[in-house]
Scaffold this active site. Sequence first.
Site, PDB file in Angstrom:
ATOM      1  N   GLY A 294       0.798  -1.223   0.000  1.00  0.00           N
ATOM      2  CA  GLY A 294       0.000   0.000   0.000  1.00  0.00           C
ATOM      3  C   GLY A 294       0.831   1.274   0.000  1.00  0.00           C
ATOM      4  O   GLY A 294       0.523   2.233  -0.711  1.00  0.00           O
ATOM      5  N   THR A 295       1.887   1.289   0.787  1.00  0.00           N
ATOM      6  CA  THR A 295       2.709   2.501   0.868  1.00  0.00           C
ATOM      7  C   THR A 295       3.299   2.812  -0.505  1.00  0.00           C
ATOM      8  O   THR A 295       3.271   3.959  -0.968  1.00  0.00           O
ATOM      9  CB  THR A 295       3.829   2.316   1.916  1.00  0.00           C
TER      10      THR A 295
ATOM     11  N   ASN B  54      -8.992   3.300   7.602  1.00  0.00           N
ATOM     12  CA  ASN B  54      -8.380   2.254   8.412  1.00  0.00           C
ATOM     13  C   ASN B  54      -8.774   2.326   9.876  1.00  0.00           C
ATOM     14  O   ASN B  54      -8.750   1.321  10.577  1.00  0.00           O
ATOM     15  CB  ASN B  54      -6.845   2.277   8.278  1.00  0.00           C
TER      16      ASN B  54
ATOM     17  N   GLN C 184      -7.720  -0.817   2.713  1.00  0.00           N
ATOM     18  CA  GLN C 184      -8.631  -1.348   3.743  1.00  0.00           C
ATOM     19  C   GLN C 184      -9.982  -1.782   3.185  1.00  0.00           C
ATOM     20  O   GLN C 184     -10.781  -2.369   3.909  1.00  0.00           O
ATOM     21  CB  GLN C 184      -8.849  -0.302   4.849  1.00  0.00           C
TER      22      GLN C 184
ATOM     23  N   SER D 247      -3.030  -3.987  -0.828  1.00  0.00           N
ATOM     24  CA  SER D 247      -1.923  -4.611  -0.096  1.00  0.00           C
ATOM     25  C   SER D 247      -2.360  -5.992   0.380  1.00  0.00           C
ATOM     26  O   SER D 247      -3.445  -6.130   0.961  1.00  0.00           O
ATOM     27  CB  SER D 247      -1.593  -3.715   1.100  1.00  0.00           C
TER      28      SER D 247
ATOM     29  N   HIS E 267      -1.285  -7.990   2.805  1.00  0.00           N
ATOM     30  CA  HIS E 267      -1.312  -8.403   4.219  1.00  0.00           C
ATOM     31  C   HIS E 267      -2.558  -7.937   4.981  1.00  0.00           C
ATOM     32  O   HIS E 267      -2.782  -8.329   6.117  1.00  0.00           O
ATOM     33  CB  HIS E 267      -0.022  -7.984   4.939  1.00  0.00           C
TER      34      HIS E 267
ATOM     35  N   THR F 260      13.339  -7.573  -9.504  1.00  0.00           N
ATOM     36  CA  THR F 260      12.960  -8.979  -9.684  1.00  0.00           C
ATOM     37  C   THR F 260      11.648  -9.265  -8.971  1.00  0.00           C
ATOM     38  O   THR F 260      11.485  -8.895  -7.806  1.00  0.00           O
ATOM     39  CB  THR F 260      14.086  -9.890  -9.123  1.00  0.00           C
TER      40      THR F 260
ATOM     41  N   CYS G 197      -0.256   1.804  12.285  1.00  0.00           N
ATOM     42  CA  CYS G 197       0.869   2.317  11.503  1.00  0.00           C
ATOM     43  C   CYS G 197       1.531   3.504  12.215  1.00  0.00           C
ATOM     44  O   CYS G 197       2.616   3.897  11.860  1.00  0.00           O
ATOM     45  CB  CYS G 197       0.410   2.739  10.105  1.00  0.00           C
TER      46      CYS G 197
HETATM   47  N1  PLP Z   1      -3.265   2.721   3.232  1.00  0.00           N
HETATM   48  C1  PLP Z   1      -4.052   2.358   4.248  1.00  0.00           C
HETATM   49  C2  PLP Z   1      -5.455   2.858   4.294  1.00  0.00           C
HETATM   50  C3  PLP Z   1      -3.564   1.522   5.254  1.00  0.00           C
HETATM   51  O1  PLP Z   1      -4.361   1.169   6.263  1.00  0.00           O
HETATM   52  C4  PLP Z   1      -2.223   1.077   5.179  1.00  0.00           C
HETATM   53  C5  PLP Z   1      -1.649   0.245   6.250  1.00  0.00           C
HETATM   54  O2  PLP Z   1      -2.089   0.273   7.383  1.00  0.00           O
HETATM   55  C6  PLP Z   1      -1.438   1.471   4.078  1.00  0.00           C
HETATM   56  C7  PLP Z   1      -1.999   2.299   3.130  1.00  0.00           C
HETATM   57  C8  PLP Z   1      -0.032   1.014   3.913  1.00  0.00           C
HETATM   58  O3  PLP Z   1      -0.018  -0.297   3.397  1.00  0.00           O
HETATM   59  P1  PLP Z   1       1.275  -1.226   3.520  1.00  0.00           P
HETATM   60  O4  PLP Z   1       1.330  -1.683   4.951  1.00  0.00           O
HETATM   61  O5  PLP Z   1       1.021  -2.356   2.576  1.00  0.00           O
HETATM   62  O6  PLP Z   1       2.448  -0.412   3.113  1.00  0.00           O
END
Ligand code: PLP
Length: 394
Positions: A71-72, A151, A179, A199, A201, A237, A330
């Site tokens: 996600g990031t 989130n 989310q 994402s 996870h 890769t 986070c």
């Molecule tokens: N965006 C949202 C809304 C999230 O809740 C999160 C992680 O908590 C992220 C982005 C970041 O995702 P990642 O952990 O895969 O970098």
Amino acid sequence: MRRVYMDANATTPLLPEVMEAMRPYWMEHFGNASSIHLHGQQARKAVDTARETMARFFNCHDAEVVFNSGGTEGDNTAIFGLLHPGDHFITTSIEHSAILEAAKRMARHGPKNGVETTFVAPTASGLIDPTDILRAIRPETRLISVMLANNETGVLQPVEEIGKIANETGIFFHIDAVQGAGKIEFDVRRFGCHLCSISAHKMHGPKGIGAMFVRRGTPIEPLLVGGSHERRQRAGTENVPGIVGLAKAAELAMHSLDDGTIYRLAQLRDRLEAGILELSGTGVNGVAADGKAVARAANTTNIWFDQLEGEALVIALDLKGVSVSGGSACHSGATEPSHVLMAMGLDKNRARASLRFSMLKTATEADVDYVLRVVPEAVEHLRALSPVAAGTLG
Ligand code: PLP
């Protein structure tokens, strides 16, 4: 002691099927998907098949799926890859820090050389009003980014309406769907977005892998350059086991939407919420002015508890075997009240005294029963000790 994990919005465990799907790609089929020999071909086939699955998940063409690290990276890519000095960017004040911090970095070079951002505030219920997005548009607006589900509160944002506005005004639209993915019906064409980040996870897949939908023709500069991987949109890769795991998680998530799992989860969440609200001095963050809940991801509720510190309650519940989170995981370690709850207009004490319960899709009635037993004990105990209750904390 029983252990109940109610912090799924922080991360989720792999489902066994995901682990099984990934297993061969670490040892037997370890090839580099760019190699032309058999080992390479095995890896390439796995990546291609995963891409087809993800295209079904997004409802897009295979060529519009870009695998990345999560996600990031997706959020950063949308901002750094599309915006240029002098552009204007519209997002919201309740986004994840992966958006907010990227916007801050783009602002760095001053009003002329940097990118100016408008942060649209939510209503008290945590919803973004599309008319506020419309009002923020300027001639130089190039990108709008709004999350699918928040989130912290789980509140679902009106992305379809925002997508219409973006398309009618010729502005690129990115959705941070980290989310929302796996929790609601998913369709990037219906959402009307150009870019969409997810994402693995957060939906029972592995950490450090994700994907982005990039609508054909969207002129995005890659964040990483090097090899010609991912049609030159993301060098490096391929993480083959991760990609296989993401696709398996997405496939299972599509089933969960069809087989009633998500509906069952919403019922469990509602029972949990109603049980906790029986305690005095509590309420839900994410309700409309008439007291009715707004549309939320099925697994999430965010509840305030008067007269206590959220962090103290998180620790007390942990000691009783329940994992929950106060604010966003986070930002763990930060003592500042949640920027999301503050943007919704909560005062500092109430924002600090809020907890997020976010359930795994494997949650059971027994999990909810257990949480409903220990939360009142912990709340009563802390309130009896609390300096907030005694009026000594401002
Ligand atoms: N965006 C949202 C809304 C999230 O809740 C999160 C992680 O908590 C992220 C982005 C970041 O995702 P990642 O952990 O895969 O970098």
